[in-house]
Design a protein around this motif. Structure first.
Motif, PDB file in Angstrom:
ATOM      1  N   ALA A 336     -12.082 -20.334 -30.031  1.00 23.19           N
ATOM      2  CA  ALA A 336     -13.356 -20.962 -29.666  1.00 23.19           C
ATOM      3  C   ALA A 336     -13.465 -22.348 -30.283  1.00 23.19           C
ATOM      4  O   ALA A 336     -13.024 -22.577 -31.419  1.00 23.19           O
ATOM      5  CB  ALA A 336     -14.511 -20.093 -30.131  1.00 23.19           C
ATOM      6  N   ILE A 340     -19.423 -19.442 -33.758  1.00 27.27           N
ATOM      7  CA  ILE A 340     -20.703 -19.482 -34.454  1.00 27.27           C
ATOM      8  C   ILE A 340     -20.586 -18.962 -35.882  1.00 27.27           C
ATOM      9  O   ILE A 340     -21.322 -19.404 -36.775  1.00 27.27           O
ATOM     10  CB  ILE A 340     -21.781 -18.711 -33.655  1.00 27.27           C
ATOM     11  N   TYR A 401     -16.247 -12.147 -23.317  1.00 29.35           N
ATOM     12  CA  TYR A 401     -17.114 -12.793 -24.301  1.00 29.35           C
ATOM     13  C   TYR A 401     -16.812 -12.238 -25.672  1.00 29.35           C
ATOM     14  O   TYR A 401     -16.824 -11.018 -25.883  1.00 29.35           O
ATOM     15  CB  TYR A 401     -18.587 -12.563 -23.955  1.00 29.35           C
ATOM     16  N   SER A 405     -17.369 -14.898 -32.375  1.00 31.14           N
ATOM     17  CA  SER A 405     -17.499 -16.357 -32.247  1.00 31.14           C
ATOM     18  C   SER A 405     -18.622 -16.752 -31.315  1.00 31.14           C
ATOM     19  O   SER A 405     -19.005 -17.925 -31.265  1.00 31.14           O
ATOM     20  CB  SER A 405     -16.182 -16.967 -31.753  1.00 31.14           C
ATOM     21  N   GLN A 406     -19.179 -15.770 -30.569  1.00 29.15           N
ATOM     22  CA  GLN A 406     -20.209 -16.047 -29.573  1.00 29.15           C
ATOM     23  C   GLN A 406     -19.725 -17.127 -28.605  1.00 29.15           C
ATOM     24  O   GLN A 406     -20.336 -18.201 -28.450  1.00 29.15           O
ATOM     25  CB  GLN A 406     -21.523 -16.468 -30.240  1.00 29.15           C
ATOM     26  N   ALA A 407     -18.607 -16.810 -27.924  1.00 31.35           N
ATOM     27  CA  ALA A 407     -18.014 -17.766 -26.989  1.00 31.35           C
ATOM     28  C   ALA A 407     -17.288 -17.019 -25.878  1.00 31.35           C
ATOM     29  O   ALA A 407     -16.661 -15.981 -26.120  1.00 31.35           O
ATOM     30  CB  ALA A 407     -17.042 -18.698 -27.709  1.00 31.35           C
ATOM     31  N   TRP A 423     -10.964 -21.223 -23.542  1.00 28.91           N
ATOM     32  CA  TRP A 423     -12.212 -21.014 -24.286  1.00 28.91           C
ATOM     33  C   TRP A 423     -13.167 -22.128 -23.903  1.00 28.91           C
ATOM     34  O   TRP A 423     -12.757 -23.287 -23.779  1.00 28.91           O
ATOM     35  CB  TRP A 423     -11.966 -21.043 -25.795  1.00 28.91           C
ATOM     36  N   GLU A 425     -17.820 -23.105 -23.262  1.00 28.88           N
ATOM     37  CA  GLU A 425     -19.213 -22.801 -23.580  1.00 28.88           C
ATOM     38  C   GLU A 425     -19.930 -22.350 -22.311  1.00 28.88           C
ATOM     39  O   GLU A 425     -19.594 -22.795 -21.208  1.00 28.88           O
ATOM     40  CB  GLU A 425     -19.931 -24.039 -24.149  1.00 28.88           C
ATOM     41  N   ARG A 428     -24.852 -18.333 -22.655  1.00 28.69           N
ATOM     42  CA  ARG A 428     -24.968 -17.417 -23.792  1.00 28.69           C
ATOM     43  C   ARG A 428     -24.574 -18.081 -25.100  1.00 28.69           C
ATOM     44  O   ARG A 428     -25.247 -17.935 -26.130  1.00 28.69           O
ATOM     45  CB  ARG A 428     -24.092 -16.187 -23.570  1.00 28.69           C
ATOM     46  N   SER A 429     -23.457 -18.805 -25.084  1.00 34.70           N
ATOM     47  CA  SER A 429     -22.985 -19.431 -26.322  1.00 34.70           C
ATOM     48  C   SER A 429     -23.934 -20.544 -26.766  1.00 34.70           C
ATOM     49  O   SER A 429     -24.140 -20.752 -27.960  1.00 34.70           O
ATOM     50  CB  SER A 429     -21.561 -19.974 -26.153  1.00 34.70           C
ATOM     51  N   LYS A 433     -26.223 -20.964 -30.267  1.00 33.21           N
ATOM     52  CA  LYS A 433     -26.299 -22.167 -31.095  1.00 33.21           C
ATOM     53  C   LYS A 433     -27.753 -22.592 -31.322  1.00 33.21           C
ATOM     54  O   LYS A 433     -28.139 -22.982 -32.435  1.00 33.21           O
ATOM     55  CB  LYS A 433     -25.481 -23.284 -30.444  1.00 33.21           C
TER      56      LYS A 433
END
Length: 470
Positions: A336, A340, A401, A405-407, A423, A425, A428-429, A433
């Motif tokens: 990612a 996050i 997903y 890493s939330q990606a 990878w 954005e 959701r990602s 953030k």
């Protein structure tokens, strides 16, 4: 606005029906080139009827306002629109009010709580003097919920008319615009840049332009160039004078300093230079900010990190942009861009030495496509989030997903049999953030970089914050 993740076998028509949303509004908000081809795992922003409206061909602000029974001035104000002519197809506008049909048993207090607004605001919007006197079947105007205020900066490397047009399109979502870049030179002068389209667009959208200076030279950040300036107070005075002249000539409102790979022994020289800059610019009403590498401790080793003194710069300058991206860099292994969990590691340290109201979190607006198996020395291709989804659709693969890493990411095999890992954005990602910005109580966010089509970002940003304009 809501975020929907496409499931297997779903059609856009079904999704619209399930949300009670307008099909065409979904298509416009997400800039779907082929609405019949959705990708499993793709995220979509779903505009809410009666609360949001996506601009269509032929619309103007006055007609939209009239359609929803509000004034054009109210509609412009709630959406940071400084010029009523600057609305664009696909732009999602928030409506100043939504309508609520009072049901039996409802009170003004329960209605206010459900919409996240105060009773007093509903009373004012409907000229209600007695909050107890509402009745079933009555239609109430519900003011849009108040949102936290944030500041948003965006860097742009496109200084041509195309870049200017993008700023006109998204400028209402920006506090600052940072054309990238002016380089310093060893004699204290700065390079030239013909960024007039960006500056004109910033003025048209009431966006504050920041002049960016760097120690970039011949394709990379130059440590010796930074040292030449940071070790010579006379050259610093010359440099600051030249910067001030450019700021005055072009109408910049502040300075953003991005000195990277500064020698560790120049750490205090850098701090003293910043003190000198602030001493010259602040009396003229100009802001001073810096861009710093993402450190997780004060003792983090490496040429990129050691001269970046979080605590001292947090005291000296007006705000700091933390470059919390590039974990997934072009020359490294697939991962990612801004995981996050790593972003939070940086923030956990930063908030111990920098006031939260001076921290601006870096946010990427791009993705990368690596060839796999990864081979050291190879470079990933930088792509836009929109292009990433198109790639997944073209090769018929589902988007996955990563929750740590939330990606989003996916893998595919091209026509030559070469494997790839992507990878990027998505809605959701970006929500993750923006949630992080709110949780940490930060001053705002900073995008690197405009020029990568990512239509979903702007509705998600708008759903979370009201962007400050100076």
């Amino acid at each position: 606005m809501q975020i929907h993740v496409v499931g297997r076998g779903e059609s856009l028509w079904q999704i619209a029906r399930n949300y009670g949303a307008d099909l065409n509004q979904i298509i416009l908000a997400n800039e779907l080139q082929n609405p019949n081809m959705l990708v499993v795992g793709q995220s979509l922003v779903i505009p809410e009827l009666n609360r949001e409206y996506v601009v269509q061909a032929g619309d103007n602000l006055w007609a939209i306002a009239n359609r929803f029974g509000v004034s054009a001035e109210e509609l412009a104000a709630v959406n940071n629109i400084s010029n009523p002519a600057l609305i664009f197809v696909g732009d999602m506008l928030e409506l100043p009010y939504s309508n609520h049909l009072v049901q039996a048993g409802e009170t003004l207090w329960t209605i206010a709580r459900n919409y996240g607004v105060t009773v007093n605001r509903i009373q004012q919007a409907n000229n209600i003097t007695n909050p107890s006197f509402i009745y079933p079947g009555q239609t109430l105007r519900i003011p849009a919920a108040l949102k936290p205020i944030t500041e948003i900066n965006a860097y742009s490397t496109q200084i041509n008319e195309q870049g200017g047009q993008e700023v006109l399109t998204v400028g209402r979502h920006l506090t600052y615009l940072s054309p990238f870049m002016y380089s310093i030179t060893a004699d204290g002068s700065i390079t030239e840049m013909q960024e007039y389209p960006l500056l004109e667009a910033s003025r048209a959208t009431n966006t504050s332009p920041l002049l960016v200076i760097t120690n970039f030279q011949e394709g990379g950040f130059n440590s010796d160039l930074a040292a030449a300036i940071l070790r010579n107070p006379d050259l610093q005075d010359t440099l600051i004078t030249n910067i001030l002249e450019e700021i005055r000539t072009k109408g910049y409102t502040g300075l953003n300093i991005d000195f990277e790979y500064v020698y560790p022994e120049d750490r205090e020289n850098y701090n003293n230079f910043l003190r000198r800059v602030v001493g010259r610019l602040h009396p003229e009403g100009l802001s001073v900010s810096t861009a710093l590498a993402p450190k997780e401790t004060g003792e983090q080793e490496g040429l990129l990190y050691e001269a970046h003194d979080y605590a001292a710069q947090g005291e000296i300058v007006d705000f700091i942009i933390l470059m919390t991206y590039e974990w997934g860099w072009a020359g490294g292994r697939p991962r990612a861009i801004a995981p996050i969990n790593k972003v939070r590691d940086v923030l956990d340290y930063a908030i111990t030495v920098i006031p939260r109201n001076k921290i601006v979190m870096g946010i990427p607006l791009y993705g990368r496509d690596w060839e796999i198996p990864w081979v050291e020395g190879t470079l990933a291709r930088t792509i836009s989030p929109q292009e990433a989804v198109e790639l997944a659709g073209r090769y018929g693969v589902a988007i996955q997903y990563d929750n740590t890493s939330q990606a989003p990411f996916f893998r595919y095999v091209d026509e030559e049999g070469q494997g790839h890992e992507v990878w990027f954005e998505d809605a959701r990602s970006m929500q993750a953030k923006y949630d992080t910005m709110k949780e940490y109580g930060l001053r705002g966010g900073s995008y690197w970089v405009l020029g990568n089509p990512f239509p979903q970002n702007w509705p998600v940003l708008q759903d979370n914050f009201r962007v400050r304009k100076w």
